[in-house]
Scaffold this active site. Structure first.
Site, PDB file in Angstrom:
ATOM      1  N   CYS A  88       0.854  -1.201   0.000  1.00  0.00           N
ATOM      2  CA  CYS A  88       0.000   0.000   0.000  1.00  0.00           C
ATOM      3  C   CYS A  88       0.892   1.254   0.000  1.00  0.00           C
ATOM      4  O   CYS A  88       1.646   1.450  -0.945  1.00  0.00           O
ATOM      5  CB  CYS A  88      -0.980  -0.044   1.158  1.00  0.00           C
ATOM      6  SG  CYS A  88      -2.374   1.088   0.925  1.00  0.00           S
ATOM      7  N   HIS A 193      -3.778  -5.011  -0.365  1.00  0.00           N
ATOM      8  CA  HIS A 193      -3.343  -5.571   0.914  1.00  0.00           C
ATOM      9  C   HIS A 193      -3.337  -7.096   0.837  1.00  0.00           C
ATOM     10  O   HIS A 193      -4.392  -7.711   0.984  1.00  0.00           O
ATOM     11  CB  HIS A 193      -4.288  -5.109   2.035  1.00  0.00           C
ATOM     12  CG  HIS A 193      -4.080  -3.685   2.411  1.00  0.00           C
ATOM     13  ND1 HIS A 193      -3.220  -3.293   3.408  1.00  0.00           N
ATOM     14  CD2 HIS A 193      -4.585  -2.546   1.902  1.00  0.00           C
ATOM     15  CE1 HIS A 193      -3.210  -1.979   3.514  1.00  0.00           C
ATOM     16  NE2 HIS A 193      -4.032  -1.497   2.609  1.00  0.00           N
ATOM     17  N   GLU A 195      -2.409  -9.148   2.997  1.00  0.00           N
ATOM     18  CA  GLU A 195      -2.835  -9.711   4.287  1.00  0.00           C
ATOM     19  C   GLU A 195      -4.348  -9.675   4.465  1.00  0.00           C
ATOM     20  O   GLU A 195      -4.879 -10.267   5.405  1.00  0.00           O
ATOM     21  CB  GLU A 195      -2.124  -8.981   5.435  1.00  0.00           C
ATOM     22  CG  GLU A 195      -2.649  -7.593   5.781  1.00  0.00           C
ATOM     23  CD  GLU A 195      -2.173  -6.478   4.845  1.00  0.00           C
ATOM     24  OE1 GLU A 195      -1.574  -6.771   3.799  1.00  0.00           O
ATOM     25  OE2 GLU A 195      -2.429  -5.301   5.171  1.00  0.00           O
TER      26      GLU A 195
END
Lengths: 213, 253
Positions: A88, A193, A195
Protein backbone atom coordinates in the site's frame (compact mmCIF):
# COMPACT_ATOMS: atom_id res chain seq x y z
CA UNK A 1 15.70 -16.81 8.44
CA UNK A 2 14.18 -13.58 9.68
CA UNK A 3 11.51 -11.44 8.02
CA UNK A 4 11.10 -7.99 9.55
CA UNK A 5 7.91 -5.93 9.13
CA UNK A 6 8.95 -2.35 9.70
CA UNK A 7 6.82 -0.58 12.31
CA UNK A 8 6.72 3.14 11.75
CA UNK A 9 3.42 3.57 13.58
CA UNK A 10 1.36 3.23 10.44
CA UNK A 11 -1.55 0.99 9.76
CA UNK A 12 -2.95 -2.41 10.55
CA UNK A 13 0.28 -4.01 11.68
CA UNK A 14 -1.22 -6.81 13.67
CA UNK A 15 -3.20 -8.29 10.80
CA UNK A 16 -0.15 -8.08 8.51
CA UNK A 17 1.97 -9.77 11.16
CA UNK A 18 -0.52 -12.62 11.54
CA UNK A 19 -0.71 -13.25 7.81
CA UNK A 20 3.08 -13.31 7.43
CA UNK A 21 3.46 -15.56 10.48
CA UNK A 22 0.98 -18.02 9.12
CA UNK A 23 2.62 -18.23 5.70
CA UNK A 24 6.10 -18.35 7.25
CA UNK A 25 4.97 -21.41 9.20
CA UNK A 26 3.53 -23.01 6.06
CA UNK A 27 6.61 -22.35 3.92
CA UNK A 28 9.22 -22.92 6.62
CA UNK A 29 10.44 -19.35 6.19
CA UNK A 30 11.43 -18.88 9.81
CA UNK A 31 10.71 -16.01 12.14
CA UNK A 32 8.55 -12.93 11.51
CA UNK A 33 9.20 -9.86 13.60
CA UNK A 34 7.49 -6.47 13.76
CA UNK A 35 10.11 -3.93 14.69
CA UNK A 36 11.19 -0.34 14.39
CA UNK A 37 14.75 -1.08 15.53
CA UNK A 38 17.49 -0.42 12.94
CA UNK A 39 19.47 -3.37 14.28
CA UNK A 40 16.56 -5.73 13.50
CA UNK A 41 16.32 -4.36 9.96
CA UNK A 42 20.08 -4.82 9.63
CA UNK A 43 19.90 -8.52 10.50
CA UNK A 44 16.72 -9.23 8.47
CA UNK A 45 16.83 -11.66 5.57
CA UNK A 46 13.64 -10.16 4.15
CA UNK A 47 12.02 -6.80 4.71
CA UNK A 48 8.37 -5.76 4.48
CA UNK A 49 7.30 -2.12 4.56
CA UNK A 50 3.56 -1.90 5.24
CA UNK A 51 1.83 1.43 5.45
CA UNK A 52 -1.46 3.24 5.63
CA UNK A 53 -1.90 6.96 5.57
CA UNK A 54 -0.59 9.95 3.73
CA UNK A 55 2.62 9.73 1.70
CA UNK A 56 4.42 12.73 3.31
CA UNK A 57 3.60 11.62 6.87
CA UNK A 58 4.71 8.04 6.21
CA UNK A 59 7.88 9.21 4.48
CA UNK A 60 8.69 11.54 7.38
CA UNK A 61 8.03 8.82 9.96
CA UNK A 62 10.30 6.41 8.12
CA UNK A 63 13.08 8.98 7.70
CA UNK A 64 13.07 10.79 11.02
CA UNK A 65 11.15 9.10 13.83
CA UNK A 66 13.72 6.41 14.52
CA UNK A 67 17.39 7.28 14.29
CA UNK A 68 19.17 4.95 11.90
CA UNK A 69 16.05 3.15 10.60
CA UNK A 70 16.11 4.70 7.14
CA UNK A 71 19.84 4.09 6.78
CA UNK A 72 19.44 0.46 7.87
CA UNK A 73 16.68 -0.01 5.28
CA UNK A 74 18.76 1.48 2.46
CA UNK A 75 21.77 -0.61 3.41
CA UNK A 76 19.78 -3.86 3.60
CA UNK A 77 17.86 -3.34 0.34
CA UNK A 78 20.25 -1.36 -1.85
CA UNK A 79 23.66 -2.59 -0.72
CA UNK A 80 23.00 -6.12 0.52
CA UNK A 81 20.07 -6.75 -1.88
CA UNK A 82 17.71 -8.29 0.66
CA UNK A 83 14.28 -9.10 -0.82
CA UNK A 84 11.88 -6.22 -0.12
CA UNK A 85 8.08 -6.00 -0.26
CA UNK A 86 6.19 -2.72 0.07
CA UNK A 87 2.47 -2.81 0.80
CA UNK A 88 0.00 0.00 0.00
CA UNK A 89 1.72 3.25 1.03
CA UNK A 90 4.81 1.12 1.68
CA UNK A 91 4.71 0.31 -2.04
CA UNK A 92 4.03 3.92 -3.00
CA UNK A 93 7.11 5.02 -1.05
CA UNK A 94 9.20 3.01 -3.56
CA UNK A 95 8.43 5.65 -6.22
CA UNK A 96 10.57 8.60 -7.22
CA UNK A 97 8.04 11.18 -6.10
CA UNK A 98 4.80 11.46 -4.15
CA UNK A 99 2.30 14.18 -5.03
CA UNK A 100 -0.11 13.74 -2.12
CA UNK A 101 -0.63 17.15 -0.42
CA UNK A 102 2.85 18.26 -1.51
CA UNK A 103 5.74 16.96 -3.58
CA UNK A 104 7.74 14.51 -1.48
CA UNK A 105 10.66 12.44 -2.72
CA UNK A 106 10.22 8.67 -2.33
CA UNK A 107 12.85 5.96 -2.03
CA UNK A 108 13.38 6.15 -5.79
CA UNK A 109 13.43 2.41 -6.40
CA UNK A 110 10.67 2.43 -9.01
CA UNK A 111 10.67 5.33 -11.46
CA UNK A 112 7.33 7.00 -11.27
CA UNK A 113 5.02 9.28 -9.35
CA UNK A 114 2.23 8.77 -6.85
CA UNK A 115 -0.83 10.74 -7.95
CA UNK A 116 -4.48 11.03 -6.96
CA UNK A 117 -6.82 8.44 -8.49
CA UNK A 118 -9.11 10.19 -10.95
CA UNK A 119 -11.58 7.69 -12.35
CA UNK A 120 -12.89 8.59 -15.78
CA UNK A 121 -16.44 8.33 -14.43
CA UNK A 122 -17.37 11.02 -11.90
CA UNK A 123 -19.80 8.64 -10.14
CA UNK A 124 -16.91 6.41 -9.12
CA UNK A 125 -15.90 6.90 -5.51
CA UNK A 126 -12.46 7.65 -4.11
CA UNK A 127 -10.96 5.92 -2.10
CA UNK A 128 -10.85 2.98 -4.48
CA UNK A 129 -12.07 0.58 -1.80
CA UNK A 130 -12.87 -3.08 -2.12
CA UNK A 131 -12.14 -6.15 -4.22
CA UNK A 132 -10.87 -5.67 -7.74
CA UNK A 133 -9.65 -8.24 -10.25
CA UNK A 134 -6.01 -8.24 -11.25
CA UNK A 135 -4.56 -8.17 -14.74
CA UNK A 136 -1.12 -9.75 -14.69
CA UNK A 137 1.16 -7.80 -17.03
CA UNK A 138 4.41 -9.64 -16.47
CA UNK A 139 5.22 -12.99 -14.90
CA UNK A 140 7.21 -12.74 -11.68
CA UNK A 141 8.07 -15.30 -8.96
CA UNK A 142 6.07 -13.28 -6.41
CA UNK A 143 2.97 -13.65 -8.61
CA UNK A 144 3.44 -17.37 -9.07
CA UNK A 145 0.06 -19.12 -8.92
CA UNK A 146 -1.87 -15.88 -9.33
CA UNK A 147 -3.78 -15.32 -12.55
CA UNK A 148 -5.55 -12.53 -14.33
CA UNK A 149 -9.05 -12.43 -12.83
CA UNK A 150 -7.96 -13.18 -9.25
CA UNK A 151 -9.35 -10.66 -6.76
CA UNK A 152 -7.38 -8.55 -4.30
CA UNK A 153 -8.48 -6.04 -1.65
CA UNK A 154 -7.59 -2.41 -2.36
CA UNK A 155 -8.07 0.71 -0.28
CA UNK A 156 -6.32 3.86 -1.46
CA UNK A 157 -6.90 7.33 -2.89
CA UNK A 158 -3.53 7.69 -4.60
CA UNK A 159 -1.77 5.38 -7.00
CA UNK A 160 1.65 4.94 -8.55
CA UNK A 161 2.13 5.87 -12.21
CA UNK A 162 5.07 3.79 -13.36
CA UNK A 163 7.44 5.33 -15.94
CA UNK A 164 9.04 2.10 -17.14
CA UNK A 165 6.44 -0.47 -18.27
CA UNK A 166 8.96 -3.22 -17.46
CA UNK A 167 8.47 -2.42 -13.78
CA UNK A 168 4.68 -2.82 -13.92
CA UNK A 169 3.82 -6.41 -12.96
CA UNK A 170 0.02 -6.15 -12.56
CA UNK A 171 -2.79 -3.62 -12.68
CA UNK A 172 -6.54 -3.41 -12.25
CA UNK A 173 -9.25 -1.27 -13.79
CA UNK A 174 -11.01 1.52 -11.95
CA UNK A 175 -12.18 4.03 -14.51
CA UNK A 176 -8.73 3.59 -16.04
CA UNK A 177 -5.67 1.51 -15.21
CA UNK A 178 -4.60 1.41 -11.58
CA UNK A 179 -1.14 0.05 -10.74
CA UNK A 180 -1.44 -3.07 -8.57
CA UNK A 181 2.02 -4.68 -8.40
CA UNK A 182 5.44 -3.27 -9.27
CA UNK A 183 8.88 -4.83 -9.18
CA UNK A 184 12.52 -4.43 -10.04
CA UNK A 185 15.45 -6.72 -9.11
CA UNK A 186 15.12 -7.55 -5.37
CA UNK A 187 12.20 -5.17 -4.74
CA UNK A 188 8.47 -5.69 -5.21
CA UNK A 189 5.44 -3.71 -4.10
CA UNK A 190 1.70 -4.38 -3.92
CA UNK A 191 -0.86 -1.58 -3.86
CA UNK A 192 -3.48 -3.97 -2.52
CA UNK A 193 -3.34 -5.57 0.91
CA UNK A 194 -2.15 -9.18 0.57
CA UNK A 195 -2.83 -9.71 4.29
CA UNK A 196 -6.51 -8.87 3.63
CA UNK A 197 -6.89 -10.60 0.26
CA UNK A 198 -7.66 -14.11 1.46
CA UNK A 199 -6.17 -16.90 -0.67
CA UNK A 200 -4.65 -14.72 -3.42
CA UNK A 201 -2.98 -12.50 -0.85
CA UNK A 202 -1.65 -15.38 1.23
CA UNK A 203 -0.23 -16.87 -1.95
CA UNK A 204 1.66 -13.67 -2.73
CA UNK A 205 3.01 -13.58 0.83
CA UNK A 206 4.17 -17.20 0.60
CA UNK A 207 5.82 -16.45 -2.75
CA UNK A 208 7.64 -13.47 -1.28
CA UNK A 209 8.83 -15.47 1.72
CA UNK A 210 10.39 -18.08 -0.55
CA UNK A 211 11.62 -15.75 -3.32
CA UNK A 212 15.31 -15.70 -4.19
CA UNK A 213 15.85 -12.71 -6.48
CA UNK B 1 -13.55 -3.74 -12.20
CA UNK B 2 -14.30 -2.91 -8.58
CA UNK B 3 -16.87 -5.25 -7.05
CA UNK B 4 -19.79 -4.39 -4.79
CA UNK B 5 -19.17 -5.66 -1.28
CA UNK B 6 -21.39 -7.75 0.97
CA UNK B 7 -20.62 -7.16 4.64
CA UNK B 8 -22.13 -9.34 7.35
CA UNK B 9 -22.32 -7.49 10.65
CA UNK B 10 -22.06 -9.12 14.06
CA UNK B 11 -23.59 -7.31 17.02
CA UNK B 12 -21.42 -8.01 20.02
CA UNK B 13 -22.08 -7.46 23.72
CA UNK B 14 -19.58 -8.44 26.41
CA UNK B 15 -17.57 -10.36 23.83
CA UNK B 16 -20.50 -12.50 22.69
CA UNK B 17 -22.67 -12.29 19.59
CA UNK B 18 -26.08 -10.94 20.51
CA UNK B 19 -28.11 -12.26 17.61
CA UNK B 20 -27.14 -15.89 17.34
CA UNK B 21 -26.13 -17.49 14.11
CA UNK B 22 -27.94 -20.50 12.77
CA UNK B 23 -24.97 -22.19 11.23
CA UNK B 24 -24.28 -25.81 11.73
CA UNK B 25 -20.89 -27.07 12.83
CA UNK B 26 -20.05 -24.16 15.10
CA UNK B 27 -18.35 -25.22 18.27
CA UNK B 28 -19.45 -22.07 20.04
CA UNK B 29 -22.26 -20.16 18.32
CA UNK B 30 -21.83 -17.17 20.62
CA UNK B 31 -18.18 -16.61 19.85
CA UNK B 32 -17.76 -13.80 17.28
CA UNK B 33 -14.44 -15.23 16.11
CA UNK B 34 -16.05 -18.58 15.28
CA UNK B 35 -18.72 -16.79 13.26
CA UNK B 36 -16.15 -14.58 11.58
CA UNK B 37 -14.38 -17.74 10.40
CA UNK B 38 -17.59 -19.07 8.90
CA UNK B 39 -18.18 -15.82 6.99
CA UNK B 40 -14.55 -15.78 5.88
CA UNK B 41 -14.90 -19.28 4.44
CA UNK B 42 -18.26 -18.37 2.90
CA UNK B 43 -16.74 -15.58 0.80
CA UNK B 44 -17.94 -12.47 2.63
CA UNK B 45 -16.11 -9.40 1.33
CA UNK B 46 -15.58 -7.76 4.71
CA UNK B 47 -16.67 -8.25 8.29
CA UNK B 48 -18.05 -5.78 10.78
CA UNK B 49 -18.10 -6.12 14.58
CA UNK B 50 -20.36 -3.70 16.36
CA UNK B 51 -19.95 -3.42 20.13
CA UNK B 52 -23.51 -2.57 21.09
CA UNK B 53 -22.92 -1.85 24.77
CA UNK B 54 -19.58 -0.21 24.25
CA UNK B 55 -18.93 0.61 27.86
CA UNK B 56 -15.43 1.68 28.57
CA UNK B 57 -14.81 -1.27 30.89
CA UNK B 58 -15.47 -3.63 28.00
CA UNK B 59 -12.89 -2.21 25.61
CA UNK B 60 -10.43 -4.98 26.38
CA UNK B 61 -12.90 -7.59 25.16
CA UNK B 62 -13.15 -5.90 21.78
CA UNK B 63 -9.36 -5.72 21.41
CA UNK B 64 -9.16 -9.41 22.20
CA UNK B 65 -11.83 -10.20 19.58
CA UNK B 66 -10.03 -8.15 16.92
CA UNK B 67 -6.77 -9.85 17.83
CA UNK B 68 -8.18 -13.37 17.63
CA UNK B 69 -10.07 -12.63 14.41
CA UNK B 70 -6.92 -11.33 12.71
CA UNK B 71 -5.22 -14.60 13.54
CA UNK B 72 -7.74 -16.59 11.53
CA UNK B 73 -9.42 -14.31 8.98
CA UNK B 74 -7.34 -12.68 6.28
CA UNK B 75 -10.02 -10.27 5.16
CA UNK B 76 -10.93 -6.69 6.11
CA UNK B 77 -12.44 -6.19 9.56
CA UNK B 78 -14.24 -3.04 10.69
CA UNK B 79 -14.85 -2.51 14.41
CA UNK B 80 -17.27 0.06 15.80
CA UNK B 81 -19.16 0.92 18.94
CA UNK B 82 -17.94 3.22 21.68
CA UNK B 83 -14.95 4.54 19.72
CA UNK B 84 -14.26 8.01 21.08
CA UNK B 85 -10.65 9.05 20.66
CA UNK B 86 -7.67 8.76 18.35
CA UNK B 87 -6.10 6.49 20.94
CA UNK B 88 -9.12 4.16 20.70
CA UNK B 89 -8.52 3.97 16.94
CA UNK B 90 -4.82 3.24 17.37
CA UNK B 91 -5.52 0.50 19.93
CA UNK B 92 -8.08 -1.20 17.67
CA UNK B 93 -5.80 -0.98 14.61
CA UNK B 94 -2.95 -2.45 16.63
CA UNK B 95 -5.19 -5.23 17.88
CA UNK B 96 -6.12 -6.31 14.35
CA UNK B 97 -8.95 -4.11 13.04
CA UNK B 98 -8.43 -2.71 9.56
CA UNK B 99 -11.01 0.04 9.82
CA UNK B 100 -12.52 1.73 12.84
CA UNK B 101 -15.96 3.28 12.95
CA UNK B 102 -16.93 6.45 14.82
CA UNK B 103 -20.57 7.06 15.63
CA UNK B 104 -21.76 9.30 18.50
CA UNK B 105 -18.27 10.68 19.05
CA UNK B 106 -18.19 12.08 15.50
CA UNK B 107 -21.44 13.94 16.18
CA UNK B 108 -20.22 15.32 19.50
CA UNK B 109 -16.84 16.29 18.07
CA UNK B 110 -16.44 16.04 14.27
CA UNK B 111 -12.81 17.10 14.57
CA UNK B 112 -11.93 13.70 15.99
CA UNK B 113 -12.59 12.36 12.48
CA UNK B 114 -10.06 14.77 11.00
CA UNK B 115 -7.56 14.01 13.71
CA UNK B 116 -7.86 10.24 13.20
CA UNK B 117 -7.77 10.51 9.38
CA UNK B 118 -4.66 12.68 9.50
CA UNK B 119 -2.90 10.22 11.72
CA UNK B 120 -3.95 6.88 10.24
CA UNK B 121 -5.27 7.78 6.79
CA UNK B 122 -8.84 8.29 5.62
CA UNK B 123 -8.98 4.72 4.33
CA UNK B 124 -9.36 3.26 7.83
CA UNK B 125 -11.79 5.81 9.27
CA UNK B 126 -15.47 5.00 8.90
CA UNK B 127 -18.23 7.27 10.18
CA UNK B 128 -21.45 5.45 11.09
CA UNK B 129 -24.55 7.59 10.64
CA UNK B 130 -27.87 6.57 12.17
CA UNK B 131 -30.61 8.59 10.49
CA UNK B 132 -34.36 8.83 10.93
CA UNK B 133 -36.93 10.34 8.56
CA UNK B 134 -38.32 13.54 10.08
CA UNK B 135 -40.15 14.85 6.98
CA UNK B 136 -40.38 13.69 3.36
CA UNK B 137 -36.85 13.90 1.94
CA UNK B 138 -35.47 15.05 5.29
CA UNK B 139 -33.41 12.87 7.63
CA UNK B 140 -32.00 13.63 11.04
CA UNK B 141 -29.04 12.11 12.88
CA UNK B 142 -29.81 10.16 16.03
CA UNK B 143 -27.12 9.02 18.45
CA UNK B 144 -26.88 6.60 21.35
CA UNK B 145 -28.30 3.67 19.47
CA UNK B 146 -30.98 5.80 17.85
CA UNK B 147 -32.44 7.13 21.09
CA UNK B 148 -31.13 10.67 21.06
CA UNK B 149 -32.17 13.23 18.41
CA UNK B 150 -29.53 15.79 17.50
CA UNK B 151 -31.31 18.20 15.17
CA UNK B 152 -28.49 17.63 12.65
CA UNK B 153 -29.39 17.01 9.01
CA UNK B 154 -27.98 13.65 7.90
CA UNK B 155 -26.97 14.74 4.38
CA UNK B 156 -25.18 17.87 5.64
CA UNK B 157 -23.44 15.83 8.30
CA UNK B 158 -22.30 13.16 5.82
CA UNK B 159 -20.85 15.85 3.56
CA UNK B 160 -19.05 17.44 6.51
CA UNK B 161 -17.45 14.26 7.88
CA UNK B 162 -16.37 13.19 4.39
CA UNK B 163 -14.66 16.57 4.02
CA UNK B 164 -12.99 16.02 7.39
CA UNK B 165 -11.50 12.75 6.20
CA UNK B 166 -13.98 9.92 6.69
CA UNK B 167 -12.99 7.31 4.10
CA UNK B 168 -16.37 5.64 4.14
CA UNK B 169 -19.90 6.20 5.48
CA UNK B 170 -21.84 3.39 7.15
CA UNK B 171 -25.42 4.56 6.80
CA UNK B 172 -28.16 2.98 8.89
CA UNK B 173 -31.80 3.88 8.50
CA UNK B 174 -33.33 3.84 11.97
CA UNK B 175 -36.80 3.67 10.38
CA UNK B 176 -35.94 0.46 8.61
CA UNK B 177 -33.51 -1.27 10.96
CA UNK B 178 -34.95 -4.61 12.01
CA UNK B 179 -38.08 -4.26 9.83
CA UNK B 180 -36.96 -6.45 6.91
CA UNK B 181 -38.78 -3.95 4.68
CA UNK B 182 -35.68 -3.01 2.69
CA UNK B 183 -33.18 -0.14 2.84
CA UNK B 184 -34.40 3.43 2.99
CA UNK B 185 -33.53 4.04 -0.67
CA UNK B 186 -34.13 7.80 -0.92
CA UNK B 187 -31.91 8.34 2.14
CA UNK B 188 -29.22 6.04 0.74
CA UNK B 189 -29.33 7.80 -2.62
CA UNK B 190 -29.23 11.27 -1.05
CA UNK B 191 -26.14 10.47 1.04
CA UNK B 192 -24.43 8.54 -1.73
CA UNK B 193 -24.88 11.43 -4.16
CA UNK B 194 -23.69 13.94 -1.54
CA UNK B 195 -20.31 12.40 -0.69
CA UNK B 196 -17.31 11.41 -2.83
CA UNK B 197 -16.50 8.41 -0.59
CA UNK B 198 -18.12 4.95 -0.59
CA UNK B 199 -21.41 4.47 1.28
CA UNK B 200 -22.37 1.20 2.98
CA UNK B 201 -26.15 0.77 3.09
CA UNK B 202 -27.52 -0.75 6.28
CA UNK B 203 -30.82 -1.34 8.02
CA UNK B 204 -33.87 -3.23 6.85
CA UNK B 205 -32.66 -6.02 4.58
CA UNK B 206 -35.20 -8.83 4.40
CA UNK B 207 -34.74 -10.22 0.88
CA UNK B 208 -32.00 -10.53 -1.69
CA UNK B 209 -33.80 -8.01 -3.90
CA UNK B 210 -33.29 -5.47 -1.12
CA UNK B 211 -29.54 -5.90 -1.49
CA UNK B 212 -29.83 -5.26 -5.22
CA UNK B 213 -31.95 -2.12 -4.69
CA UNK B 214 -29.44 -0.69 -2.22
CA UNK B 215 -26.92 -0.60 -5.06
CA UNK B 216 -29.02 0.08 -8.15
CA UNK B 217 -31.42 2.59 -6.57
CA UNK B 218 -29.57 3.68 -3.45
CA UNK B 219 -26.17 4.04 -5.12
CA UNK B 220 -24.39 2.19 -2.29
CA UNK B 221 -20.88 0.77 -2.80
CA UNK B 222 -21.48 -1.97 -0.25
CA UNK B 223 -24.40 -3.56 1.54
CA UNK B 224 -24.42 -4.60 5.17
CA UNK B 225 -26.81 -7.11 6.65
CA UNK B 226 -27.09 -9.09 9.82
CA UNK B 227 -30.13 -11.24 10.37
CA UNK B 228 -30.72 -12.60 6.86
CA UNK B 229 -27.30 -14.24 7.05
CA UNK B 230 -27.18 -15.04 10.74
CA UNK B 231 -30.42 -16.95 10.75
CA UNK B 232 -29.43 -18.92 7.70
CA UNK B 233 -32.20 -17.53 5.48
CA UNK B 234 -29.66 -16.88 2.76
CA UNK B 235 -26.01 -17.69 2.28
CA UNK B 236 -23.39 -15.19 1.18
CA UNK B 237 -23.04 -17.19 -2.05
CA UNK B 238 -26.78 -16.95 -2.76
CA UNK B 239 -26.72 -13.22 -2.13
CA UNK B 240 -23.76 -12.75 -4.44
CA UNK B 241 -25.28 -14.88 -7.18
CA UNK B 242 -28.55 -12.95 -6.95
CA UNK B 243 -26.80 -9.58 -7.17
CA UNK B 244 -24.62 -10.75 -10.05
CA UNK B 245 -27.71 -11.97 -11.90
CA UNK B 246 -29.13 -8.45 -11.50
CA UNK B 247 -26.07 -7.09 -13.31
CA UNK B 248 -24.07 -5.91 -10.28
CA UNK B 249 -20.34 -6.72 -10.46
CA UNK B 250 -19.61 -9.16 -7.62
CA UNK B 251 -16.60 -11.16 -6.50
CA UNK B 252 -17.64 -14.82 -6.69
CA UNK B 253 -18.04 -16.43 -3.25
Amino acid sequence: MLTVLIDYESGNLHSAEKAFQRMARETGAGEVLVSSRPEDVARADRIVLPGDGAFPACRAALMHDRAGLHEALLDAVEVRARPFLGICVGMQLMATLGREYEDTPGLGWISGEVVRIQPGNAAMKVPHMGWNDLVIDRPHPVLDGLSTGDHAYFVHSYQMRVTDPAELLAHCDYGGDVTAVVGTDNKVGAQFHPEKSQSAGLRLIANFLTWTP
Amino acid sequence: MLKTRIIPCLDVADGRVVKGVNFLDLRDAGDPVEQARVYDAAGADELCFLDIHATHENRGTMYDLARRTAEHCFMPLTVGGGVRTVDDVRALLLAGADKVSFNSAAVANPDVVAEAANRFGAQCIVVAIDAKTVAPGKWEIFTHGGRKPTGIDAVDFARMVAAKGAGEILLTSMDRDGTKAGFNLPLTRAISDAVPVPVIASGGVGTLDHLVEGVTEGGASAVLAASIFHFGEYTIAEAKAHMAAAGIPMRPA
